[in-house]
Design an enzyme around this catalytic site. Structure first.
Site: not given
Ligand code: GLU
Length: 484
Positions: A242-244
């Site tokens: 994910s973006k994290r």
């Protein structure tokens, strides 16, 4: 001959997982002298957009993943999809289903309430022929459903090995909606078989579609391709990417100063390895070594620090002419004066790039190291100021006397410059680093640079004097400010 395809849905940008799928297909084609097709799966009109198609194509071009022939669009094949559905209906392998979406939804909810999964109960499969004809003649809307065979569906997956879905796990599934639009599983089989695709290599998330597609292939009497499902990509924490964990869009990496070569190399290692300990590999080494059998079954881990390392290696080994346009683009965005001066002095720019390219891990960091050679730093990195110019007055005094000594240092050679710098440190009873670090900050505006004497030679006496002068003015202003 191997013929593969990349078949993105234009419902978003080209993400890391999609690019990896495209790359594996491309490598397979290029490794075997085969063909790599690009098909945009735009049948979901509501979610597809031309803008997404453009960014996907942009991303593929940036990575250098060239395709054979023209780009095709799934929506252009709607008539053929419907014709294939009609063939399946007339042979009795698909049948009209009159259950409305509302009814199906109710049954799905009921199944959920009872704690089970929903499977179509086949009620329209059992309708008498006469009733079917009557309802169609009366204009009743209907979808087409494929008859699931009462036996398991198995295949040998190029990545996962033997795969089998038991008969009970497959219900009769829709291939054509009541509005006449094809469902993905039908469209994809129709397109792949029509264009002679030999290998369908795609993400693991499609595993459950494969038995349905195999059912359609068999019912249409068409040759099955080899299927291979590449593993999921997870973040280093084991969670779904994910973006994290870093940007997901491939072109974001271009915009953040990564070289396509590094990105390609990085993507190739997501779930594949050459079987030895090589990591840094060129495009042709990748093509030479790629084997589908070496794609790993287990999930791949997206490790941004590895991408940074690969990018640093690619920058360090790239020629200045290749890096020059990227550096100039970045300077234009961040430092107009440096961009102007650097573009006037190309030979110097090449020399400076070669001097500083060893350590930066992105083009942005590289440009930040190139800039001070062409323009007096506009700012000084705060953390470095705190560390190396801790007390303004002392730093100014030190730089002032260094400036005087440098003014009379000749020849302007690494050895002579080193003698000057070390001489000053020795006189003051401090380590050479205590002179070099403040000097580096004055010249570069930041705490990092290549070896300082080479840097001084590159600046030459005039620019060195000018940079130290600018630093002294800065320190004077800082010294007269509050808190000093
Ligand atoms: N359009 C599908 C997707 O983007 C790919 C289908 C396939 O590769 O078969 O997930």
């Amino acid at each position: 001959m191997v013929r593969v395809r990349f078949a993105p849905s234009p419902t978003g940008y080209l993400h890391v997982g999609g690019a990896r799928t495209a790359l594996f297909n491309w490598l397979l084609a290029r490794a075997s002298g085969g063909e790599f097709l690009l098909r945009i799966e735009d049948t979901d009109r509501a979610r597809s957009s031309d803008e997404h198609t453009r960014t996907i194509i942009d991303g593929l071009r940036w990575l250098g993943l060239d395709w054979d022939g023209a780009v095709t669009f799934q929506a252009d094949g709607t008539q053929r999809h419907a014709a294939d559905a009609a063939t399946l209906a007339s042979s009795g392998q698909a049948y009209p289903c009159f259950c409305t979406p509302g009814e199906l939804q109710k049954r799905r909810e009921e199944a959920r309430r009872q704690g089970g999964g929903f499977a179509y109960d086949g009620r329209c499969r059992r309708l008498p022929q006469a009733e079917v004809r009557g309802r169609i003649d009366a204009g009743q809307k209907h979808a087409l459903r494929m008859r699931a065979p009462g036996e398991p569906v198995s295949w040998h997956d190029a990545v996962h090995g033997q795969m089998s879905f038991p008969a009970g796990s497959l219900d009769d599934f829709i291939i054509l909606r009541s509005d006449g639009t094809p469902v993905y599983n039908l469209a994809v089989v129709s397109d792949d078989s029509t264009s002679g695709v030999t290998h369908v290599i795609r993400g693991d998330d499609h595993l459950s579609n494969t038995p349905k597609q195999i059912i359609i292939y068999r019912a249409l009497g068409r040759a099955l391709p080899v299927f291979g499902h590449v593993p999921m990509i997870l973040g280093p924490d084991g969670k779904r990417l994910s973006k994290r964990h870093g940007a997901l869009s491939v072109t974001a990496y271009r915009d953040e100063g990564y070289l396509p070569r590094a990105m390609l190399n990085f993507l190739a290692l997501l779930g594949w390895s050459p079987g030895d300990d090589r990591e840094l590999m060129s495009r042709s080494q990748l093509t030479d070594s790629f084997r589908l059998e070496r794609v790993l079954k287990k999930s791949a881990v997206f490790d941004l620090s590895k991408l940074e390392w690969l990018n640093g290696q690619c920058i360090a080994t790239a020629g200045a002419p290749e890096l020059e346009p990227l550096v100039l683009d970045r300077l234009r965005e961040t430092n107009g004066p440096a961009a102007g001066a650097a573009s006037q002095r190309r030979a110097a720019l090449h020399r400076i790039i070669d001097l500083v390219k060893e350590r930066p891990r992105t083009v942005h960091a590289l440009a930040a190291q190139v800039a001070p050679f062409f323009a007096v730093p506009a700012t000084y990195e705060a953390a470095a100021v705190k560390k190396f110019w801790t007390r303004s007055a002392e730093a100014a005094e030190l730089l002032g006397s260094l400036r005087d000594r440098l003014a009379s240092t000749r020849p302007w050679s690494p050895d002579e410059l080193e003698t000057t710098v070390r001489g000053l440190a020795a006189e003051r009873g401090i380590g050479a680093g205590r002179v070099i670090n403040p000097l580096r900050l004055a010249l570069m505006g930041q705490g990092v640079s290549p070896e300082i004497f080479g840097v001084l030679v590159a600046f030459g006496p005039g620019r060195t004097d000018e940079r130290i002068g600018a630093a002294l003015r800065y320190l004077q202003d800082a010294g007269s400010g509050a808190g000093e």
